[in-house]
Scaffold this motif. Structure first.
Motif, PDB file in Angstrom:
ATOM      1  N   VAL A 263       0.846  -1.188   0.000  1.00 51.42           N
ATOM      2  CA  VAL A 263       0.000   0.000   0.000  1.00 51.42           C
ATOM      3  C   VAL A 263       0.885   1.241   0.000  1.00 51.42           C
ATOM      4  CG1 VAL A 263      -1.913  -1.116   1.206  1.00 51.42           C
ATOM      5  CG2 VAL A 263      -0.128   0.037   2.530  1.00 51.42           C
ATOM      6  N   ILE A 264       0.304   2.338  -0.406  1.00 51.64           N
ATOM      7  CA  ILE A 264       0.974   3.633  -0.346  1.00 51.64           C
ATOM      8  C   ILE A 264       0.393   4.367   0.850  1.00 51.64           C
ATOM      9  CG2 ILE A 264       1.392   5.798  -1.554  1.00 51.64           C
ATOM     10  CD1 ILE A 264       0.843   4.220  -4.174  1.00 51.64           C
ATOM     11  N   ALA A 265       1.221   4.619   1.857  1.00 53.62           N
ATOM     12  CA  ALA A 265       0.734   5.178   3.113  1.00 53.62           C
ATOM     13  C   ALA A 265       1.555   6.387   3.516  1.00 53.62           C
ATOM     14  CB  ALA A 265       0.789   4.124   4.214  1.00 53.62           C
ATOM     15  N   SER A 266       0.909   7.310   4.206  1.00 58.17           N
ATOM     16  CA  SER A 266       1.592   8.487   4.738  1.00 58.17           C
ATOM     17  C   SER A 266       1.050   8.774   6.140  1.00 58.17           C
ATOM     18  CB  SER A 266       1.353   9.698   3.825  1.00 58.17           C
ATOM     19  OG  SER A 266       1.936  10.860   4.367  1.00 58.17           O
ATOM     20  N   VAL A 268       1.097   6.821   8.730  1.00 59.25           N
ATOM     21  CA  VAL A 268       0.539   5.645   9.410  1.00 59.25           C
ATOM     22  C   VAL A 268       1.662   4.933  10.147  1.00 59.25           C
ATOM     23  CG1 VAL A 268      -0.728   3.490   9.133  1.00 59.25           C
ATOM     24  CG2 VAL A 268      -1.196   5.419   7.606  1.00 59.25           C
ATOM     25  N   ASP A 269       1.446   4.645  11.417  1.00 59.90           N
ATOM     26  CA  ASP A 269       2.471   3.999  12.232  1.00 59.90           C
ATOM     27  C   ASP A 269       2.496   2.486  12.020  1.00 59.90           C
ATOM     28  OD1 ASP A 269       3.199   6.430  13.362  1.00 59.90           O
ATOM     29  OD2 ASP A 269       1.701   6.249  14.961  1.00 59.90           O
ATOM     30  N   TYR A 270       3.666   1.906  12.237  1.00 63.00           N
ATOM     31  CA  TYR A 270       3.822   0.455  12.152  1.00 63.00           C
ATOM     32  C   TYR A 270       2.869  -0.209  13.156  1.00 63.00           C
ATOM     33  CZ  TYR A 270       6.052  -4.160  12.126  1.00 63.00           C
ATOM     34  OH  TYR A 270       6.296  -5.509  12.019  1.00 63.00           O
ATOM     35  N   GLY A 271       2.105  -1.192  12.688  1.00 61.40           N
ATOM     36  CA  GLY A 271       1.185  -1.930  13.548  1.00 61.40           C
ATOM     37  C   GLY A 271      -0.171  -1.275  13.725  1.00 61.40           C
ATOM     38  N   GLU A 272      -0.355  -0.096  13.115  1.00 67.02           N
ATOM     39  CA  GLU A 272      -1.619   0.631  13.274  1.00 67.02           C
ATOM     40  C   GLU A 272      -2.695   0.020  12.367  1.00 67.02           C
ATOM     41  OE1 GLU A 272      -3.179   5.286  13.397  1.00 67.02           O
ATOM     42  OE2 GLU A 272      -1.231   4.783  12.537  1.00 67.02           O
ATOM     43  N   ASP A 273      -3.936  -0.024  12.893  1.00 65.44           N
ATOM     44  CA  ASP A 273      -5.056  -0.482  12.073  1.00 65.44           C
ATOM     45  C   ASP A 273      -5.419   0.596  11.068  1.00 65.44           C
ATOM     46  OD1 ASP A 273      -5.364  -2.964  13.225  1.00 65.44           O
ATOM     47  OD2 ASP A 273      -6.820  -2.278  14.713  1.00 65.44           O
ATOM     48  N   PHE A 288      -1.011  -2.198   9.395  1.00 65.27           N
ATOM     49  CA  PHE A 288       0.026  -1.722   8.486  1.00 65.27           C
ATOM     50  C   PHE A 288       1.383  -2.138   9.028  1.00 65.27           C
ATOM     51  CE2 PHE A 288       3.115   1.634   7.365  1.00 65.27           C
ATOM     52  CZ  PHE A 288       3.114   1.479   5.988  1.00 65.27           C
ATOM     53  N   ARG A 289       2.119  -2.929   8.224  1.00 69.26           N
ATOM     54  CA  ARG A 289       3.442  -3.363   8.645  1.00 69.26           C
ATOM     55  C   ARG A 289       4.367  -3.401   7.429  1.00 69.26           C
ATOM     56  NH1 ARG A 289       0.648  -7.600  11.533  1.00 69.26           N
ATOM     57  NH2 ARG A 289       1.685  -9.225  10.308  1.00 69.26           N
ATOM     58  N   ALA A 290       5.476  -2.692   7.525  1.00 69.35           N
ATOM     59  CA  ALA A 290       6.541  -2.739   6.505  1.00 69.35           C
ATOM     60  C   ALA A 290       6.015  -2.500   5.094  1.00 69.35           C
ATOM     61  CB  ALA A 290       7.266  -4.078   6.581  1.00 69.35           C
TER      62      ALA A 290
END
Length: 305
Positions: A263-266, A268-273, A288-290
């Motif tokens: 995914v393309i994310a901005s 968003v913290d690691y492990g966040e739903d 969201f992970r790696a």
């Protein structure tokens, strides 16, 4: 082999301005019939005599119900001072009375004790299970039982008006699992005058507002017509409180099969739903992970226009 549920594959939210006199499940059944939907559920029960927001999810939107259930909700309700009932509302039998009527200042002071993280005992006439039985069934059978206190977050509880000495109108914003009837009961006890709920309206729940809801009469009038579909709100409204990420084409394909997808994310913290979409269509909810979303819920929606 299980029987296939009949109905349309239609997904989204319909906000019903629930009338008094119907259970939440009865409203859901009417909505499901009106849309000819194959699946429906609601995000938070209202007592039969309560009115206001009953958010009904259809189809794939039922997978987002927990996120609305967890969201804050607002209630406006009237408390009858001077009387306690066995149901903690006006439908029950009066079991205690008092001539005491506290001043407004005392009421406002008492309300402070119900704000923040509190412990609340649900009414005995409620759907709470006691050793596998619903509390209301045990109460109707005059069984002796106790209900354990449960945690509740109350963001605010304020006095809106006092139309007469016997009645006060309050507004409460709280998290999931709150019983307004318990607030009325416990407030009356704290004030030394008893109390029960006279009427109750849920004015909003998460992103859904009562004044933008559809009446059940309108739903029944437009049942099984294209005009009713125009009142359907998008599935993603149930995900308002979660961050949104954009799935790549390959990532969306993988997530639709339950596998992690890029995914393309901005921000968003690691492990966040969060939830992912592709070409404007919700794909999945997950962690969201790696650089990838690991789906916990996958939406079976078509991207075809």
């Amino acid at each position: 082999m299980g029987r296939r549920r009949k109905g349309r594959d239609i997904s989204g939210w319909i906000v019903v301005d629930k009338p008094a006199g119907l259970t939440s499940n009865a409203v859901v059944n009417k909505v499901r019939w009106a849309f000819d939907a194959n699946k429906a559920g609601h995000a938070g029960t209202l007592d039969p005599e309560a009115t206001g927001v009953l958010a009904v999810a259809l189809g794939e939107a039922t997978k987002t119900v927990p996120y609305i259930t967890d969201a804050l909700k607002a209630y406006v309700f009237t408390v009858r001072l001077g009387q306690a009932t066995n149901t903690d509302d006006a439908e029950g039998e009066v079991i205690a009375q008092s001539d005491a009527r506290p001043e407004d200042a005392a009421i406002k002071e008492a309300l402070h004790g119900f704000v923040g993280d509190i412990m609340q005992v649900p009414p005995k006439f409620s759907a709470v299970k006691i050793d596998g039985e619903r509390a209301y069934k045990l109460a109707r059978d005059d069984e002796e039982f106790e209900i354990a206190a449960r945690p509740l977050f109350v963001e605010s509880l304020i006095l809106l008006e006092r139309p007469d000495a016997d009645h006060i109108t309050l507004e409460m914003v709280c998290g999931k699992g709150g019983y307004v009837r318990s607030i009325a009961r416990d407030l009356g006890e704290k004030l030394g005058c008893f109390g029960h709920v006279r009427n109750l309206r849920r004015v909003w729940s998460g992103p859904f507002e009562a004044d933008k809801g559809v009446s059940l009469a309108t739903i029944e009038e437009l049942a099984r017509t294209p005009e009713l579909d125009q009142h359907l709100l998008p599935l993603e409204l149930g995900l308002t409180d979660l961050p949104h990420v954009a799935a790549t084409s390959e990532g969306a394909a993988k997530m639709r099969h339950g596998n992690p997808g890029m995914v393309i994310a901005s921000g968003v913290d690691y492990g966040e739903d969060c939830w992912a979409s592709h070409n404007g269509v919700p794909v999945a909810v997950g962690q969201f992970r790696a650089g990838a979303l690991h789906p916990s819920r996958v939406f079976n929606l078509s991207e075809e226009q």
